[in-house]
Write an enzyme that holds these catalytic residues in place. Sequence first.
Site, PDB file in Angstrom:
ATOM      1  N   GLU A 314      -0.602   3.888  -5.989  1.00 23.47           N
ATOM      2  CA  GLU A 314      -0.383   3.755  -4.546  1.00 23.47           C
ATOM      3  C   GLU A 314       1.100   3.933  -4.224  1.00 23.47           C
ATOM      4  O   GLU A 314       1.952   3.372  -4.909  1.00 23.47           O
ATOM      5  CB  GLU A 314      -0.864   2.360  -4.111  1.00 23.47           C
ATOM      6  CG  GLU A 314      -0.609   2.017  -2.662  1.00 23.47           C
ATOM      7  CD  GLU A 314      -0.880   0.553  -2.371  1.00 23.47           C
ATOM      8  OE1 GLU A 314      -1.105   0.213  -1.199  1.00 23.47           O
ATOM      9  OE2 GLU A 314      -0.864  -0.253  -3.327  1.00 23.47           O
ATOM     10  N   LYS A 375      -6.374   4.453   3.646  1.00 26.31           N
ATOM     11  CA  LYS A 375      -6.749   3.063   3.405  1.00 26.31           C
ATOM     12  C   LYS A 375      -7.300   2.432   4.671  1.00 26.31           C
ATOM     13  O   LYS A 375      -6.680   2.501   5.740  1.00 26.31           O
ATOM     14  CB  LYS A 375      -5.524   2.286   2.905  1.00 26.31           C
ATOM     15  CG  LYS A 375      -5.802   0.869   2.462  1.00 26.31           C
ATOM     16  CD  LYS A 375      -4.519   0.242   1.916  1.00 26.31           C
ATOM     17  CE  LYS A 375      -4.757  -1.161   1.387  1.00 26.31           C
ATOM     18  NZ  LYS A 375      -3.498  -1.772   0.895  1.00 26.31           N
ATOM     19  N   CYS A 421      -5.755  -0.165  -3.530  1.00 24.85           N
ATOM     20  CA  CYS A 421      -5.224  -1.521  -3.652  1.00 24.85           C
ATOM     21  C   CYS A 421      -6.155  -2.600  -3.105  1.00 24.85           C
ATOM     22  O   CYS A 421      -7.205  -2.882  -3.671  1.00 24.85           O
ATOM     23  CB  CYS A 421      -3.849  -1.571  -2.968  1.00 24.85           C
ATOM     24  SG  CYS A 421      -2.931  -3.097  -3.265  1.00 24.85           S
TER      25      CYS A 421
END
Length: 546
Positions: A314, A375, A421
């Site tokens: 990330e 995300k 994440c």
Amino acid sequence: MKRTLPFRAGLRRIGLPSRKGVQQTCIMLGLGVLSATALPPVHALPVLLFTFPALFAAIDRAPSWKRAAWAGGLFGFGLYAASLYWLVNAVMIRAEDFWWFVPFPSLGCALILAPLTAAPAALCRIVPTGPRRMALFAALWTLFDMARVFLFSGFPWNPLGSGFALPGRVGDVLIQPAAWLGVDGMTLVLVFTALFCGTALRDQICLARTTTYTPYFSRILRRSTGIFGTLLAVMWVGAGVARLHFATPSGPLGPIAVMVQGNVPEIEKVGHQSPRTIFERYLTLTAQGVQQAKALRAQNPAQAERPIVFLWPETSFPGYTLLQDSPRARQIIMAWAAGADAGLIGALRQDDNGRYRNSILALAPDGGIEALYDKARLVPFGEYQPKHIPLQIVPQGGLAAGPGPQTWHLPNIPPAGPLICYEVIFSGAVVDKADRPRWFANVTNDGWFGDSAGPRQHLSSVRLRAVEEGLPVARAANTGISIAYDGYGHELGRLGWNKTDTLVTALPAALPVPLFGLYGRIIPFLLCLLIGISALLPIAQRKQVQ
């Protein structure tokens, strides 16, 4: 005695708690802190046999539902403050700007979450004291724990069921019921068992030490609880062993995954230090990893056609929109990764409205962008600013969120489910159920939290999602822990914390879709509902008779 009574009365008159009240407050906080050791990375599950019966005893003894709620809230505050201590590390990276915010991350989160443990303590008192109240408390604890997905963008971190994810083979066996129950169902079983078995054990020990002790359970109930606990443990382990032996992978094999761990200190990324050096480090590591993957493929002629996919973590380097804006940079990456079928790069990008997004870019061998994933679940206070919070913490309100789970169908590569994440902690919400992937590509950066419990707790979520969905996972983390799991949650390989290297793993095929993968969190919700209704039913019957 005459001198202490006026003193205590004076304390009450000015609004301060008595000495006994202070002691009880400290005990409840301490029980919560001790319960945090049941979570990763300690996994001291037996402590719950002591802490939860003690909490329930305080709820039972409370003179009112308000006092019961206070006990439950203090317990939850201690639990979350202790288990989230590592959040302070993220602030310390920029302490010169946010020094004033240091006390807030762990204590503030604990304060926000404490009402979700206070509510079960208060509501369970609507039934009389005894086993039915215990059962209702376990169901309510789980339901309110599940409700954490509705706080801000959601914060279902550290459900107690994650304590089953012990390292190694023992953990492999203990986490298999997640395939049917999910981590929330495991939380329900754990709290229910801790209350009943812990109370029966306490009664037995106290009766052996003194004849003046009044047991909470009758002799028959103590024996029944002991038998139930033993049978449950045998069935739990037996089910885990059975799934490990009889659930068989099927379909196409996964790719050979090259997980690149650049090990870039977060202070360098935040300060935009040496971006060229960091970029070159990733290029060198990628080239080495792809060569290892090609050698692995050459050793087994039957796997000669398996695709090679490399993953960068990330926001892997401080180039920000470099990959988005520079076709030449993307071509250089894929030239160094000659032989790879795709590269999955964690990077920030700007959308058409100028908003930044935390994304994964899927690069083709020629450097073209084949797919984008943004995300969807953003970290509150870290990646976006909750609107109703007056303190301005995240610059410009933070990042824009993506639409949710997707499945990538890249050329010559089994369908992949990208996850960034924080998204991996959301049980039952990590795949597109209408288009299920065959493996997870997870990129993350835990460098903000240092070598603490935080990255280990995050890792247990990755492992449990693999079991819940029956899908292998390739996880690339900036500073560690990069890892690969199969659909059983069995570790295939890892790179530890603070190491600069690549991890090359041939991912197996996916397992058949587990029950939880089909129905998701409706399963633990219905279990809680069933237990709750069973606990309330005698009251309804009694009212009907009257």
